[in-house]
Design a protein around this motif. Structure first.
Motif, short mmCIF file in Angstrom:
data_model
loop_
_atom_site.label_atom_id
_atom_site.label_comp_id
_atom_site.label_asym_id
_atom_site.label_seq_id
_atom_site.Cartn_x
_atom_site.Cartn_y
_atom_site.Cartn_z
N ALA A 199 0.83 -1.21 0.00
CA ALA A 199 0.00 0.00 0.00
C ALA A 199 0.86 1.26 0.00
O ALA A 199 0.54 2.25 -0.67
CB ALA A 199 -0.94 -0.01 1.21
N LEU A 200 1.96 1.22 0.74
CA LEU A 200 2.89 2.35 0.77
C LEU A 200 3.51 2.58 -0.60
O LEU A 200 3.61 3.72 -1.08
CB LEU A 200 3.98 2.11 1.81
CG LEU A 200 5.07 3.18 1.91
CD1 LEU A 200 4.48 4.53 2.29
CD2 LEU A 200 6.15 2.74 2.91
N MET A 201 3.93 1.52 -1.27
CA MET A 201 4.53 1.65 -2.59
C MET A 201 3.54 2.26 -3.58
O MET A 201 3.91 3.07 -4.44
CB MET A 201 5.04 0.29 -3.08
CG MET A 201 6.16 -0.28 -2.25
SD MET A 201 6.72 -1.92 -2.80
CE MET A 201 7.90 -1.44 -4.05
N ILE A 202 2.27 1.87 -3.46
CA ILE A 202 1.24 2.43 -4.33
C ILE A 202 1.09 3.93 -4.08
O ILE A 202 0.98 4.73 -5.02
CB ILE A 202 -0.09 1.68 -4.11
CG1 ILE A 202 0.00 0.28 -4.72
CG2 ILE A 202 -1.27 2.45 -4.71
CD1 ILE A 202 -1.17 -0.63 -4.37
N PRO A 228 -6.69 -1.19 -3.09
CA PRO A 228 -5.93 -0.03 -3.56
C PRO A 228 -6.87 1.10 -3.98
O PRO A 228 -8.08 0.89 -4.14
CB PRO A 228 -5.16 -0.58 -4.76
CG PRO A 228 -5.95 -1.76 -5.22
CD PRO A 228 -6.62 -2.33 -4.01
N PRO A 229 -6.34 2.29 -4.18
CA PRO A 229 -7.19 3.42 -4.59
C PRO A 229 -7.91 3.15 -5.90
O PRO A 229 -7.41 2.42 -6.76
CB PRO A 229 -6.20 4.58 -4.74
CG PRO A 229 -4.99 4.18 -3.95
CD PRO A 229 -4.93 2.69 -4.02
N ALA A 230 -9.07 3.73 -6.05
CA ALA A 230 -9.84 3.57 -7.29
C ALA A 230 -9.01 4.03 -8.48
O ALA A 230 -8.29 5.03 -8.42
CB ALA A 230 -11.13 4.37 -7.22
N GLY A 231 -9.10 3.27 -9.57
CA GLY A 231 -8.38 3.62 -10.78
C GLY A 231 -6.98 3.06 -10.87
O GLY A 231 -6.27 3.32 -11.84
N VAL A 232 -6.55 2.29 -9.86
CA VAL A 232 -5.23 1.69 -9.95
C VAL A 232 -5.20 0.77 -11.18
O VAL A 232 -6.20 0.16 -11.55
CB VAL A 232 -4.90 0.90 -8.66
CG1 VAL A 232 -5.74 -0.36 -8.54
CG2 VAL A 232 -3.43 0.55 -8.61
#
Length: 279
Positions: A199-202, A228-232
């Protein structure tokens, strides 16, 4: 029937197949898909049950979600062609001079080999296996090791030192692996600590991309998840079936990339204009 595969190789195939299915699979179906006799398949299932990797059901078997984790060397050749296809496609998204975050894993180690030929990169990684690939190449990249505590089985670096290094970087692009990818649960790993690092890398990349071969899509055997956040972006191989991809294509939460432009059906393309192939 295939007499050339060793029992160990065949049983790995059984595990890979069961990992892609929800619920039990019949013994007859397994023997047909793998091209062995029902008697041979029953012996394989007995062996896998004894090792704790599967759960026997009436007339078949299902994956044991608490099964022992396989090491990097053991996983290196699983779905090798799909991982290689993803690696080539992912490398085409990287431009000279970029800063790249690379997760640990077998797909990302293949990607590291592809990135080695792109000039001027800065590569930050949590993967010891990724470091090994880059260290043995003739790349001119600046390679930054996240440091931290080694989780030996999958050769990933975790803990406060790794978090500190990754937090200090804002990369152009990140490639993050996953054990499973589920439409609603998101992505997974074996431990909450690994999920926190992913999650941090994202968060620390302008363009985060989940890399997962098609055997991991729409599977949910894992215990630890995060969304993960929307649109990943999700990059998978061209072997992903249309019926598996369709829910991801229709969801606003995912942008799907495939490692071949012909991997998406015309109907899937029209349902998500921003979905694309990476030729």
């Amino acid at each position: 029937m295939s007499a050339l595969r060793s029992p160990a190789s065949r049983r790995r195939q059984v595990i890979d197949l069961l990992s892609t299915r929800e619920g039990p699979v019949g013994t007859d179906d397994l023997s047909a898909e793998l091209g062995v006799s029902v008697v041979t398949m029953r012996r394989d299932l007995d062996s896998l049950e004894q090792s704790g990797q599967i759960i026997r059901t009436h007339g078949g078997a299902m994956i044991n979600s608490q099964r022992p984790e396989r090491s990097i060397p053991e996983r290196q050749d699983t779905n090798a062609l799909a991982k290689a296809e993803i690696a080539v496609a992912a490398a085409r998204l990287v431009q000279p001079g970029m800063t790249v975050l690379l997760d640990a894993g077998t797909t990302t180690s293949r990607l590291a080999a592809e990135l080695a030929g792109i000039p001027g990169l800065t590569i930050v990684t949590t993967g010891v296996n990724v470091l090994g690939v880059l260290a043995s190449s003739d790349t001119d990249a600046t390679i930054i090791c996240a440091g931290g505590t080694l989780r030996k089985v999958n050769q990933t670096l975790l803990g406060p030192f790794a978090v500190s290094v990754v937090s200090s970087v804002y990369a152009d692009i990140a490639f993050v692996g996953s054990d499973c990818v589920d439409l609603r649960r998101g992505v997974s790993s074996r431990t909450p600590e690994q999920n926190a690092m992913k999650a941090l890398m994202i968060r620390q990349a302008r363009r985060p991309i989940i890399v997962a071969d098609s055997s991991k899509l729409a599977t949910n055997w894992a215990t630890h998840w995060f969304m993960p956040p929307a649109g990943v972006e999700l990059l998978t191989d061209s072997g992903a079936a249309d019926d598996v991809l369709a829910p991801f294509l229709e969801s606003e939460a995912w942008d799907v990339l495939t490692a071949g432009a012909d991997a998406l059906s015309d109907s899937a393309r029209s349902s998500r204009p921003n979905s694309q192939g990476v030729a």
